[in-house]
Scaffold this motif. Structure first.
Motif, mmCIF file in Angstrom:
data_model
loop_
_atom_site.group_PDB
_atom_site.id
_atom_site.type_symbol
_atom_site.label_atom_id
_atom_site.label_comp_id
_atom_site.label_asym_id
_atom_site.label_seq_id
_atom_site.Cartn_x
_atom_site.Cartn_y
_atom_site.Cartn_z
ATOM 1 N N LEU A 357 0.830 -1.209 0.000
ATOM 2 C CA LEU A 357 0.000 0.000 0.000
ATOM 3 C C LEU A 357 0.863 1.257 0.000
ATOM 4 C CD1 LEU A 357 -2.808 -1.037 2.533
ATOM 5 C CD2 LEU A 357 -3.044 -0.767 0.057
ATOM 6 N N LYS A 358 1.927 1.236 0.787
ATOM 7 C CA LYS A 358 2.814 2.404 0.871
ATOM 8 C C LYS A 358 3.547 2.616 -0.447
ATOM 9 C CE LYS A 358 5.414 5.702 2.520
ATOM 10 N NZ LYS A 358 4.874 7.078 2.379
ATOM 11 N N GLU A 359 4.115 1.541 -0.982
ATOM 12 C CA GLU A 359 4.925 1.661 -2.202
ATOM 13 C C GLU A 359 4.080 1.972 -3.429
ATOM 14 O OE1 GLU A 359 7.696 -1.159 -5.113
ATOM 15 O OE2 GLU A 359 7.122 -1.898 -3.121
ATOM 16 N N HIS A 360 2.941 1.341 -3.542
ATOM 17 C CA HIS A 360 2.171 1.441 -4.787
ATOM 18 C C HIS A 360 1.245 2.648 -4.837
ATOM 19 C CE1 HIS A 360 2.757 -3.188 -5.373
ATOM 20 N NE2 HIS A 360 3.822 -2.491 -5.747
ATOM 21 N N ILE A 361 0.580 2.984 -3.701
ATOM 22 C CA ILE A 361 -0.402 4.093 -3.756
ATOM 23 C C ILE A 361 -0.288 5.036 -2.552
ATOM 24 C CG2 ILE A 361 -2.091 3.015 -5.317
ATOM 25 C CD1 ILE A 361 -3.604 1.943 -2.919
ATOM 26 N N ASN A 362 0.832 4.971 -1.849
ATOM 27 C CA ASN A 362 1.138 5.908 -0.751
ATOM 28 C C ASN A 362 0.058 5.938 0.336
ATOM 29 O OD1 ASN A 362 2.944 7.673 0.478
ATOM 30 N ND2 ASN A 362 1.926 9.485 -0.346
ATOM 31 N N ILE A 363 -0.471 4.769 0.662
ATOM 32 C CA ILE A 363 -1.373 4.652 1.814
ATOM 33 C C ILE A 363 -0.553 4.128 2.995
ATOM 34 C CG2 ILE A 363 -3.299 3.329 2.800
ATOM 35 C CD1 ILE A 363 -4.733 3.511 0.180
ATOM 36 N N GLU A 364 -0.585 4.876 4.107
ATOM 37 C CA GLU A 364 0.189 4.500 5.289
ATOM 38 C C GLU A 364 -0.742 3.916 6.355
ATOM 39 O OE1 GLU A 364 2.508 7.805 6.627
ATOM 40 O OE2 GLU A 364 3.489 8.087 4.682
ATOM 41 N N THR A 365 -0.313 2.784 6.924
ATOM 42 C CA THR A 365 -1.142 2.092 7.915
ATOM 43 C C THR A 365 -0.349 1.841 9.202
ATOM 44 O OG1 THR A 365 -0.479 -0.079 7.079
ATOM 45 C CG2 THR A 365 -2.455 0.900 6.108
ATOM 46 N N ASN A 366 -1.097 1.731 10.301
ATOM 47 C CA ASN A 366 -0.524 1.335 11.587
ATOM 48 C C ASN A 366 -1.097 -0.021 11.958
ATOM 49 O OD1 ASN A 366 0.774 3.922 11.942
ATOM 50 N ND2 ASN A 366 -1.251 4.750 12.425
ATOM 51 N N LEU A 367 -0.226 -1.021 12.085
ATOM 52 C CA LEU A 367 -0.691 -2.378 12.384
ATOM 53 C C LEU A 367 -1.045 -2.515 13.865
ATOM 54 C CD1 LEU A 367 1.834 -4.566 10.330
ATOM 55 C CD2 LEU A 367 -0.278 -3.458 9.574
ATOM 56 N N ARG A 368 -2.192 -3.148 14.121
ATOM 57 C CA ARG A 368 -2.637 -3.394 15.506
ATOM 58 C C ARG A 368 -3.039 -4.868 15.612
ATOM 59 N NH1 ARG A 368 -7.843 -2.304 18.217
ATOM 60 N NH2 ARG A 368 -8.599 -1.204 16.360
ATOM 61 N N VAL A 369 -2.165 -5.673 16.225
ATOM 62 C CA VAL A 369 -2.395 -7.117 16.341
ATOM 63 C C VAL A 369 -3.250 -7.413 17.573
ATOM 64 C CG1 VAL A 369 -1.287 -9.373 16.560
ATOM 65 C CG2 VAL A 369 -0.194 -7.579 15.185
ATOM 66 N N VAL A 370 -4.325 -8.187 17.363
ATOM 67 C CA VAL A 370 -5.240 -8.518 18.469
ATOM 68 C C VAL A 370 -5.576 -10.001 18.433
ATOM 69 C CG1 VAL A 370 -6.273 -6.205 18.511
ATOM 70 C CG2 VAL A 370 -7.332 -8.002 17.120
ATOM 71 N N GLN A 371 -5.994 -10.544 19.579
ATOM 72 C CA GLN A 371 -6.428 -11.936 19.644
ATOM 73 C C GLN A 371 -7.668 -12.142 18.783
ATOM 74 O OE1 GLN A 371 -6.960 -12.601 23.878
ATOM 75 N NE2 GLN A 371 -4.939 -13.556 24.028
ATOM 76 N N THR A 372 -7.887 -13.396 18.379
ATOM 77 C CA THR A 372 -8.988 -13.700 17.465
ATOM 78 C C THR A 372 -10.337 -13.208 17.976
ATOM 79 O OG1 THR A 372 -7.861 -15.589 16.483
ATOM 80 C CG2 THR A 372 -10.258 -15.600 16.384
ATOM 81 N N SER A 373 -10.661 -13.491 19.237
ATOM 82 C CA SER A 373 -11.968 -13.082 19.763
ATOM 83 C C SER A 373 -12.107 -11.563 19.757
ATOM 84 C CB SER A 373 -12.169 -13.619 21.174
ATOM 85 O OG SER A 373 -11.149 -13.170 22.036
ATOM 86 N N VAL A 374 -11.007 -10.865 20.040
ATOM 87 C CA VAL A 374 -11.022 -9.400 20.020
ATOM 88 C C VAL A 374 -11.215 -8.894 18.594
ATOM 89 C CG1 VAL A 374 -9.668 -7.307 20.499
ATOM 90 C CG2 VAL A 374 -9.589 -9.240 22.085
ATOM 91 N N TRP A 375 -10.571 -9.581 17.645
ATOM 92 C CA TRP A 375 -10.719 -9.160 16.236
ATOM 93 C C TRP A 375 -12.196 -9.150 15.837
ATOM 94 C CZ3 TRP A 375 -12.912 -10.210 11.667
ATOM 95 C CH2 TRP A 375 -12.443 -9.539 10.549
#
Length: 496
Positions: A357-375
């Motif tokens: 996303l960053k390289e191809h269309i300059n969209i910047e994201t922040n990853l937030r890892v959560v447990q399955t039930s929380v997801w």
């Protein structure tokens, strides 16, 4: 199987529930364990379909008892299906759309029940829905006692071939043969032990390769290849009823509500690279918005000529950048909250997708890892911009996908996506009984989804199973998915 986050099979969409719990329950109809395809009687010993396709009558077995000794009757079937078709407030059941045309459920007598439809559906579609391994029959009294929500009820009585003995959280679920099972002679084994290990995990692979478990489901590719070479072991690969994808929250984020931005994100994905990223973690294949192995979907060779699926992503990226500029986001988008399930495949993909996303269309994201039930809680509540996971379908039928995954207010439509033209077409496809006309309509629907994506497809999963040859009576190579033949009642152990 991973340990379940809750115990309500109807509300679940994961093997963590259906794997360990299904042996304790039965369904109205079932898929034959020999081929995973043929629909055969179960708690209903026969059924009739009216000539206009608007009434399904089921004749129920007499003398069947729940594990707590209570008699099984049509009232239990009615309570079960009223809940599935029309869930109480606060309960979300992924299979609800399958029964959208069920009007009345009528108990004719204690062992006969009618489902009266508001309009007909293809017979294979409806019978497949009744035979789904997800749609276990539970007691009316159980549902009443728990206000229609069984998430926190570990051991609610079923009628199935095995009974609960004990469970150690995140480790093992132990069951024993039900001596009063209505299907005389079954099950063949006296005891079943289901171990909770994450799909595709090294722990699962080493447990099988070292002989600690007899049968392993969802092996990682490295362990599966080793198992395949072992003497006295059989390995099988088959297609799974799951799409791996990420969702774009159209309600929360104005930019993501724009179809051009979502198509740009779709085109910015190098899907062949994404399959490669996880090649030693989980078996995957490239696909679009419908199962790539389904007879009605665009054939793989044809699909891989389209933008977004080609091995050379340059043309797709050029189009993605043009779309972003046209939508008013030529300079990109910053600070998107990207919610990631805490599973190896999703974490690997999230990093790769973030870079694409960053390289191809300059969209910047922040990853937030959560447990399955929380997801799942976050997804249902809309607390994300992007969210990556996997969702299941019940049937190998486009109408199931179009309603459960992409339907307006569908239980797995986490993007909150709507497209009136598509929803109208999907409704026509549901009602169409001519296969050729239906196929043409499905292709048209695929084209609409390409231009206005309700989610961003990442890949389609395959299943790798392996077992020692002392295990007999189970060969999943002709199965579709891992959610219908799950009871282990016809499996036995050969003496060595």
């Amino acid at each position: 199987m991973a340990a379940p986050a809750h115990f309500d099979v109807h509300q679940s969409g994961t093997v963590a529930n259906i794997g360990p719990q299904s042996p304790m329950y039965d369904t109205l109809l079932r898929r034959h364990p020999k081929d995973g395809q043929t629909i055969i009687p179960d708690l209903a010993w026969k059924w009739e379909i009216s000539p206009d396709g608007k009434k399904y009558t089921f004749y129920l077995r007499k003398g069947v008892k729940f594990h707590d000794g209570a008699d099984f009757t049509a009232e239990d079937v009615k309570a079960t299906y009223e809940r599935i078709a029309r869930p109480p407030k606060g309960v979300v059941i992924p299979r609800t759309p399958l029964f959208a045309t069920v009007g009345e459920i009528v108990v004719v007598d204690p062992h006969r029940i009618e489902f009266r439809m508001t309009e007909p559906r293809p017979k294979a579609y409806m019978l497949g829905a009744f035979a789904s391994g997800w749609n276990i029959i539970v007691r009316k009294k159980t549902l009443e006692e728990h206000q229609g929500n069984l998430r926190q009820v570990m051991n609610y009585p079923g009628t199935g071939p095995f009974k609960h003995v004990s469970r150690k959280d995140k480790e093992i679920w132990v069951m024993e043969r039900n001596p009063a099972y209505w299907n005389k002679g079954l099950p063949y084994v006296d005891r079943l032990e289901v171990y909770h290990m994450f799909p595709f995990s090294p722990e699962l692979g080493s447990s099988f390769l070292s002989g600690k478990v007899d049968y392993a489901r969802l092996l990682d590719p490295v362990s599966w290849r080793k198992a395949k070479e072992m003497p006295g072991v059989t390995a099988a690969a088959f297609n799974q009823s799951v799409i791996q994808a990420f969702w774009t929250n159209m309600e929360k984020n104005k930019a993501l509500a724009n179809p051009k931005v979502r198509r740009a994100i779709h085109l910015a994905m190098d899907r062949h690279a994404l399959v490669e990223v996880v090649k030693d973690t989980a078996p995957m294949q490239v696909g679009g918005f419908v199962y790539p192995f389904h007879e009605m979907s665009t054939p793989r060779a044809e699909l891989e000529k389209k933008l977004g699926y080609q091995k050379d992503v340059t043309p797709a990226v050029q189009e993605a950048r043009r779309l972003m500029k046209e939508a008013g986001y030529g300079n990109g988008i910053k600070g998107l909250d990207f919610v990631v399930r805490d599973i190896a495949t999703f974490k690997l993909w999230a990093v790769a997708i973030q870079a694409m996303l960053k390289e191809h269309i300059n969209i910047e994201t922040n990853l937030r890892v959560v447990q399955t039930s929380v997801w799942f809680d976050e997804a249902q509540a809309g607390n994300f911009d992007l969210a990556i996971s996997a969702i299941v379908s019940t049937l190998m039928d486009p109408s199931d996908i179009f309603s459960a995954w992409y339907g307006k207010d569908g239980p797995q439509n986490y993007s909150r996506w709507t497209n009136p033209g598509f929803h109208d077409l999907a409704h026509q496809i549901e009602r169409e009984v001519d296969d050729n006309r239906r196929k043409a309509m499905v292709r048209k629907a695929e084209d609409m989804l390409e231009q206005d994506p309700p989610l961003i497809p990442v890949a389609y999963e395959q299943i790798y199973d392996a077992w020692y040859n002392r295990v007999r009576g189970q060969n999943p190579s002709t199965y579709f998915g891992i959610y219908d033949v799950v009871r282990w009642d016809t499996v036995w152990m050969a003496q060595t």
